[in-house]
Scaffold this active site. Structure first.
Site, mmCIF file in Angstrom:
data_model
loop_
_atom_site.group_PDB
_atom_site.id
_atom_site.type_symbol
_atom_site.label_atom_id
_atom_site.label_comp_id
_atom_site.label_asym_id
_atom_site.label_seq_id
_atom_site.Cartn_x
_atom_site.Cartn_y
_atom_site.Cartn_z
ATOM 1 N N LEU A 15 37.700 49.897 47.401
ATOM 2 C CA LEU A 15 36.854 48.738 47.109
ATOM 3 C C LEU A 15 35.733 48.561 48.118
ATOM 4 C CD1 LEU A 15 39.695 46.179 46.266
ATOM 5 C CD2 LEU A 15 38.235 47.384 44.637
ATOM 6 N N GLY B 28 35.852 47.261 55.737
ATOM 7 C CA GLY B 28 35.655 46.098 56.589
ATOM 8 C C GLY B 28 35.916 46.448 58.034
ATOM 9 N N GLY B 29 35.919 45.412 58.912
ATOM 10 C CA GLY B 29 36.177 45.653 60.317
ATOM 11 C C GLY B 29 37.557 46.238 60.555
ATOM 12 N N PHE B 30 38.521 45.904 59.683
ATOM 13 C CA PHE B 30 39.889 46.393 59.808
ATOM 14 C C PHE B 30 39.985 47.847 59.389
ATOM 15 C CE2 PHE B 30 44.395 45.169 59.959
ATOM 16 C CZ PHE B 30 44.978 46.239 59.304
ATOM 17 N N PRO C 144 39.268 50.632 55.632
ATOM 18 C CA PRO C 144 38.999 50.659 54.192
ATOM 19 C C PRO C 144 39.946 49.745 53.419
ATOM 20 C CG PRO C 144 40.155 52.647 54.865
ATOM 21 C CD PRO C 144 39.807 51.916 56.129
ATOM 22 N N VAL C 145 39.466 49.254 52.277
ATOM 23 C CA VAL C 145 40.255 48.385 51.400
ATOM 24 C C VAL C 145 40.363 49.060 50.033
ATOM 25 C CG1 VAL C 145 40.473 46.100 50.374
ATOM 26 C CG2 VAL C 145 39.402 46.350 52.625
ATOM 27 N N LYS D 283 44.539 46.624 52.709
ATOM 28 C CA LYS D 283 43.756 46.963 53.895
ATOM 29 C C LYS D 283 44.513 48.027 54.673
ATOM 30 C CE LYS D 283 41.289 42.739 55.232
ATOM 31 N NZ LYS D 283 41.245 41.749 56.327
ATOM 32 N N ASP E 283 35.335 34.562 62.631
ATOM 33 C CA ASP E 283 34.526 35.596 61.974
ATOM 34 C C ASP E 283 34.205 35.192 60.536
ATOM 35 O OD1 ASP E 283 33.064 37.913 61.990
ATOM 36 O OD2 ASP E 283 34.742 39.223 61.489
#
Length: 776
Positions: free
Chosen positions: A471, A474-476, A478-479, A493, A590
């Protein structure tokens, strides 16, 4: 290099947009033959009208230069200067071909002040400006071999098709050099080049001092370049030729309609720009150095820099600080020494580091045909060899890189990176393995608040984490979208080798989200841990994130004003729950449009709690030495001093409100008249009583117009510079729904306006979640 210097980049780069006097047109050329010449006012234009060349000066200066610029872009942007070190000081300058076939610039007395010094002489030559921006001298009889070309003599600008190169036989380099100052294009102190001793690597230097290292070529990119940006914004292809005779590096845009350039400024900062036809501005898409860990050798020898940790510097496992007291006071220049000496030929092993920017390769050995196992064997046979890695990571990896004695300038990569194997004594390896097992057990204990999913279940649900299920990023990390066996859709996540964050953010999100339940918060379903794989499983949001809609010219039309105001109201209620109504007082830290997800009914849900902080009782503020969040959404007191509170989230909420209403990004926007960001632009329109000019291009009627203006008013109250002036979220919710008179807002934080305010400036020109200016 101090991070606060990066906030000056907009001013630094303004000198590249040179304001030229009005040209009194004399002659228009498509080529220059031996019997022709150019003077001030004459221009040479490329075939498709992309570039233009001619004489110019800076403002009222009498110094004349012959340069190349974009013909259709205003203000004029210079990309190359011929006589950068020898300007003409009178108006009678002339450019022509001399009898020897060289291109020359003559001053008023017909003295040669610049020459191409072409080594080949032909009977008839011609000068032409190509649509690549390359000024060439070629045989007029049709030969495609150039006698001379400006691309071989780059200045401060790196254009598509231009090459940074070195002849490994004869030795000359072609590299960028900075301008001396904003009004002086003469060769400055800083260079951007391929460093050739050892394994070739990209470096930026001031004189002989390396400022920043872009890393070695790994087969795809230079090792310090963000993979995430390149994959998700596929606008450029990078090419390297590396053989026994030559090393050259170039890039091309994937589409000829994309106008791109890279600039090296007088201070050693480099930036890539894309031209936006819609906004008529240059958009910065990357900048180096990007954060503290990009500063060359910040942590000294035998160390690792990790922008997601505090302090950012740590000794490599098995090493200790050389000067303990200095290290504890954040002076890491002394680096690290081994705890246990190597046993050389009997008893050493290797510790694998993943996701790394490889160390300085200027003193390394390389063999492009060795396998990784052969590389290891060779390293073990040499008592001075301290580390090894693949030189090329394509197709599972190949080639060999060896480091000797101390390693320098290694860091945790911001998104992907490479594997490197560090040599340690066997006793150190045994101790480290025990320590890692304890950390892994402790981490699992910390996540016992959430439902634990079996990794294979999630792997099957996401079709082995296939790209078709991805999808976004993000900072974490891939999603992915997943489908459970019972038909439930999930979002996963994945914190793994591609993640820019660490285990602390993972545990923080699990702990907080397991206890939070609200209509406007994304629901955490559980987590999964298996070795180095850590997953968070959420309810699936079919309409993705808010920024996906409001910043897209087509999709934004799907959000009418009623829905936009409902989304703002929903976000405010989610924040109110975090600040006041949940068991713990939560500060998100954030909040931004990309962290607002939309369900099937377009109901907003706040997500991404990896950076959130919780407090007990009445505590509502704290300080930190590790500033994390996203510039453009961070308030001044947090970005500058590390002080955060519930009013930090209020500021971020105000930015989101103004972005939703305007359809513009705070950090990506600059109004053409005053060069203000979105907050400054909104504030100026407000004090000039023109707030309706802020509205996105969405139709509205009179019944809702007053409500929209009220939301702008509340947004400006939320982004006020002083936190004590901002309302809390309970007041915000009331003000959005109420009809009462609202207090008068004061100027926003990071407003860089005129004399009517006390300007505080803008901290940076790029938007990314940051830790000490980190890109997440």
């Amino acid at each position: 290099m101090e991070n606060n210097n990066k906030g000056l980049m907009l001013m630094v780069f303004s000198f590249f947009f040179c304001s030229m006097p009005t040209f009194s047109r004399q002659n228009y050329f498509t080529t220059i033959a031996p019997n022709q010449f150019m003077q001030y006012g004459d221009t040479l234009v490329s075939a498709a009208g992309m570039y233009e060349a001619g004489f110019f000066n800076f403002g009222d200066s009498q110094r004349q230069y012959f340069g190349i610029w974009y013909k259709k872009i205003s203000p004029r942007t210079i990309v190359w200067v011929a006589n950068r070190n020898t300007p003409v000081h009178n108006s009678a300058a002339m450019l022509k071909l001399n009898d020897q076939g060289s291109l020359v610039i003559l001053d008023g007395s017909k003295g040669v002040i610049w020459s191409s010094n072409s080594t080949r002489i032909v009977v008839k030559s011609v000068v032409q400006l190509l649509d690549s921006g390359n000024l060439i001298l070629k045989d007029a009889n049709g030969s495609q071999n150039f006698l001379w070309e400006s691309f071989d003599y780059p200045g401060n600008t790196f254009l598509p098709g231009m090459k940074l190169k070195s002849n490994l036989v004869t030795g000359p380099y072609r590299y960028l050099t900075s301008w001396r100052s904003p009004q002086d294009p003469a060769e400055g102190e800083c260079s951007y080049r391929i460093d050739m001793p050892g394994f070739p690597q990209l470096v930026t230097a001031k004189g002989a001092t390396v400022l920043y290292r872009g890393g070695s070529w790994n087969g795809f990119l230079f090792s310090s370049v963000s993979w995430h940006w390149q994959v998700t914004n596929k606008v450029m292809n990078f090419t390297v030729v590396f053989n026994d005779k030559e090393f050259s590096y170039e890039y091309q845009t994937v589409n000829k309609s994309i106008i791109a350039r890279m600039i090296l400024d007088p201070y050693g900062n480099s930036q890539r720009f894309l031209w936006s036809d819609s906004t008529q501005i240059w958009k910065a898409i990357s900048s180096r150095p990007a954060d503290q860990c990009d500063d060359y050798s910040l942590c000294g020898i035998n160390s690792n820099c990790n922008i997601n940790e505090f302090p950012v510097c740590e000794c490599v496992e098995g090493f200790m600080p050389k000067f303990e007291l200095q290290w504890e006071s954040s002076d890491w220049s002394g680096g690290c020494l081994r705890r246990t000496k190597l046993n050389c030929l009997n008893g050493d092993g290797f510790l694998k580091y993943t996701n790394m920017k490889l160390p300085d390769t200027s003193s390394s050995y390389y063999n492009k045909s060795f396998s990784l196992e052969e590389c290891k064997t060779m390293c073990l046979k040499n008592c001075s060899c301290t580390a090894y890695a693949n030189s090329d990571i394509r197709d599972g990896g190949s080639g060999c890189l060896l480091w000797f004695n101390n390693i320098m300038d290694m860091r945790k990569h911001p998104d992907v990176g490479q594997d490197i194997y560090i040599r340690l004594a066997s006793s150190e390896l045994g101790y480290i393995k025990k320590l890692f097992r304890w950390k892994d057990r402790k981490e699992k204990e910390d996540t016992n608040l959430a439902t634990i999913f079996d990794f294979s279940t999630i792997n099957n649900a996401t079709n082995n984490f296939s790209d078709t299920n991805k999808l976004g990023e993000g900072g974490f990390g891939p999603v992915y979208k997943g489908l459970m066996v019972d038909g439930q859709e999930i979002a996963v996540k994945r914190l793994s080798k591609t993640s820019g964050q660490g285990s602390e953010e993972f545990k923080n999100e699990v702990k907080l989200m397991a206890t939070l339940q609200h209509r406007n918060l994304v629901k955490l379903l559980g987590c999964s841990i298996q070795q180095d794989e850590k997953l968070l499983i959420y309810e699936f949001m079919p309409n993705r994130s808010l920024d996906y809609f409001i910043f897209d010219t087509t999709l934004s039309k799907l959000l009418d004003w009623t829905k936009r105001l409902e989304i703002i109201d929903g976000i405010s209620r989610g924040l109110l729950y975090l600040h006041q109504d949940s068991t713990l007082r939560i500060i998100h830290r954030d909040l931004k449009t990309s962290n607002i997800l939309l369900d099937i009914d377009m109901i907003p849900k706040i997500s991404d709690f990896g950076l959130a902080r919780s407090f007990m009782g009445d505590q509502a503020e704290a300080n930190t030495n590790r500033v994390m969040g996203t510039y453009g959404y961070m308030p001044p007191e947090y970005a500058v001093h590390g002080s955060f509170s519930i009013k930090s989230d209020v500021f971020s909420f105000g930015v989101v409100v103004l972005e939703i209403i305007s359809g513009r990004k705070n950090r990506g926007f600059s109004d053409p008249q005053h060069h203000l960001n979105l907050l400054g632009h909104a504030w100026r329109l407000w004090i000039e009583q023109r707030p309706e000019e802020l509205l996105a291009d969405i139709l509205y009627d009179n019944d809702i117009s007053s409500k929209i203006i009220r939301f702008i008013h509340v947004g400006l109250l939320c982004v006020q510079q002083k936190p004590e002036n901002r309302p809390n979220m309970s007041s915000v919710v009331f003000m959005l729904k109420g009809e009462n008179l609202l207090p008068k807002p004061s100027k926003p934080g990071f407003y860089a306006g005129g004399d009517d305010t006390n300007s505080v400036g803008s901290p940076s020109i790029y938007e990314a979640s940051m830790s000490f200016l980190e890109a997440r």
